[in-house]
Design a protein around this motif. Structure first.
Motif, PDB file in Angstrom:
ATOM      1  N   CYS A  64       0.841  -1.194   0.000  1.00  0.00           N
ATOM      2  CA  CYS A  64       0.000   0.000   0.000  1.00  0.00           C
ATOM      3  C   CYS A  64       0.883   1.252   0.000  1.00  0.00           C
ATOM      4  CB  CYS A  64      -0.914  -0.008   1.222  1.00  0.00           C
ATOM      5  SG  CYS A  64      -2.030   1.424   1.307  1.00  0.00           S
ATOM      6  N   TRP A  89      -7.712   1.837   3.003  1.00  0.00           N
ATOM      7  CA  TRP A  89      -7.686   2.518   1.706  1.00  0.00           C
ATOM      8  C   TRP A  89      -8.187   1.545   0.646  1.00  0.00           C
ATOM      9  CZ3 TRP A  89      -3.337   6.538   0.596  1.00  0.00           C
ATOM     10  CH2 TRP A  89      -3.178   7.388   1.703  1.00  0.00           C
ATOM     11  N   PHE A  91      -8.848   0.498  -3.602  1.00  0.00           N
ATOM     12  CA  PHE A  91      -8.255   0.640  -4.933  1.00  0.00           C
ATOM     13  C   PHE A  91      -9.143  -0.082  -5.939  1.00  0.00           C
ATOM     14  CE2 PHE A  91      -5.049   0.669  -1.656  1.00  0.00           C
ATOM     15  CZ  PHE A  91      -4.321   1.816  -1.952  1.00  0.00           C
ATOM     16  N   CYS A  97      -6.712   4.745  -6.421  1.00  0.00           N
ATOM     17  CA  CYS A  97      -7.234   4.834  -5.064  1.00  0.00           C
ATOM     18  C   CYS A  97      -8.582   5.534  -5.117  1.00  0.00           C
ATOM     19  CB  CYS A  97      -6.263   5.607  -4.171  1.00  0.00           C
ATOM     20  SG  CYS A  97      -6.795   5.696  -2.442  1.00  0.00           S
ATOM     21  N   ALA A 113      -1.387   8.287  -4.200  1.00  0.00           N
ATOM     22  CA  ALA A 113      -2.087   7.186  -3.529  1.00  0.00           C
ATOM     23  C   ALA A 113      -2.435   6.058  -4.503  1.00  0.00           C
ATOM     24  CB  ALA A 113      -3.359   7.702  -2.864  1.00  0.00           C
ATOM     25  N   HIS A 114      -2.410   6.360  -5.799  1.00  0.00           N
ATOM     26  CA  HIS A 114      -2.763   5.339  -6.782  1.00  0.00           C
ATOM     27  C   HIS A 114      -1.622   4.322  -6.903  1.00  0.00           C
ATOM     28  CE1 HIS A 114      -5.959   8.103  -7.556  1.00  0.00           C
ATOM     29  NE2 HIS A 114      -5.171   9.000  -8.138  1.00  0.00           N
TER      30      HIS A 114
END
Length: 339
Positions: A64, A89, A91, A97, A113-114
């Protein structure tokens, strides 16, 4: 001694090679990537596979971006997104994300975050992964699109063997009378016919030959015959880097095509699976046909797991004879490929 020349050297000969990292390898069956994330390892890179809301498989580092928790122990949300088990989180398609539970309402996830995804594809009932930038194609087997043939898939097994040793073994027929005595090998028939190397078809390179094989009762389903001995017209060939294709044609016209796939988890551990295509009448259940080929694979596995380390790829460490010339040519081309 050079790492390529030392059969007991476990240094990273394969995992660090850019050409291999830019190649496609089979890492799972398509039907194994369902509603739960799955961890696989290719060339030392640990990845997570999951099906996104649009049904496509996403492959990404099993980490992550938030606090580097593995994602594979996570789960899929009600709307089909992968949930990180540490902070929740989520996805979705393309590794994007879609939700950060701790963020203020209306605040989008940070750009970083992706997930940084890998190239992934589905073909022949398998999931293919490339952890670099694909520079080669997935091996071509035209029987997949021929309605006269049906495809049979087998489990993806883990072997404590270097993938190069597995490929070398699958190109070789001289071990048949010694390793495969429990299946089709005829122990007293050790002569190897003279073979000539040639382009086969669809990008495969190798040789053609004929062989007499034992056909005891549990082999009848695969051969479609009940005689004690069957005559086979065969070919063995490779496409770089590590794929092998074996074709079998019986006097009855039955064809049995095998795609043998060795995938390096690391330098000395591999995934193995094979795919079969047959132009039969579908009257014999797949499990009865595959039982014979799986028994042959088990014999190879028992033998190869006795041999430690990576396969020396140079042309001087190993001793070879005329019957090994396809293996020698494959190693020569693999060295050029990896360079």
């Amino acid at each position: 001694m050079n790492a390529l020349a030392d059969p007991f050297d476990h240094t990273s000969v394969l995992c660090a090679n850019a050409a291999l990292r830019n190649s496609w390898f089979a890492v799972a069956r398509s039907d194994e990537v369902t509603d739960a994330p799955r961890q696989v390892t290719l060339l030392g890179t640990i990845a997570v596979l999951y099906r996104s809301p649009n049904g496509e498989i996403v492959a990404a580092p099993d980490r992550c971006p938030h606090r580097e928790s593995p994602l594979s122990p996570g789960w899929m949300s009600a709307d089909g997104c992968l949930v990180c088990p540490y902070h929740g989180w989520e996805f979705g398609d393309g590794g994007r994300c879609t939700r950060v539970p701790s963020a203020s309402e209306g605040v989008p996830p940070p750009p970083r975050a992706h997930l940084a995804t890998f190239a992934v594809a589905e073909r022949y009932g398998l999931v293919w992964l490339c952890v670099g930038r694909p520079s080669t194609g997935i091996p071509v087997v035209p029987h997949e699109d021929d309605p006269a043939f049906r495809r049979l898939n087998t489990p993806v097994d883990t072997w404590q063997v270097s993938a190069t040793r597995m490929t070398d073994n699958f190109l070789d027929i001289t071990h048949f009378p010694f390793v495969h005595t429990g299946t089709f090998g005829i122990s007293q028939d050790t002569r190897v016919p003279h073979v000539e190397l040639e382009p086969l078809d669809d990008g495969w390179f190798g040789y053609r030959y004929e062989v007499r094989a034992r056909n005891e009762s549990f082999a009848n389903a695969a051969s479609g015959q009940t005689t004690d001995i069957v005559e086979r017209k065969m070919s063995s060939g490779f496409t770089l880097p590590l794929a092998v294709r074996s074709t079998i044609e019986y006097q009855t016209g039955l064809q049995h095509i095998l795609l043998l796939l060795s995938t390096p988890i690391d330098d000395v551990t591999s995934y193995f699976t094979f795919v079969v295509w047959r132009n039969d009448d579908h009257s014999v259940p797949a499990e009865e046909i595959l039982a014979f080929d799986l028994a042959i694979g088990a014999e190879d596995k028992r033998m190869l797991q006795r041999v430690p380390g990576v396969l020396p790829l140079d042309q001087t460490t190993l001793v070879s004879v005329q019957a090994d010339k396809c293996n020698v040519e494959w190693r020569r081309r693999l060295i050029e490929f990896m360079a």
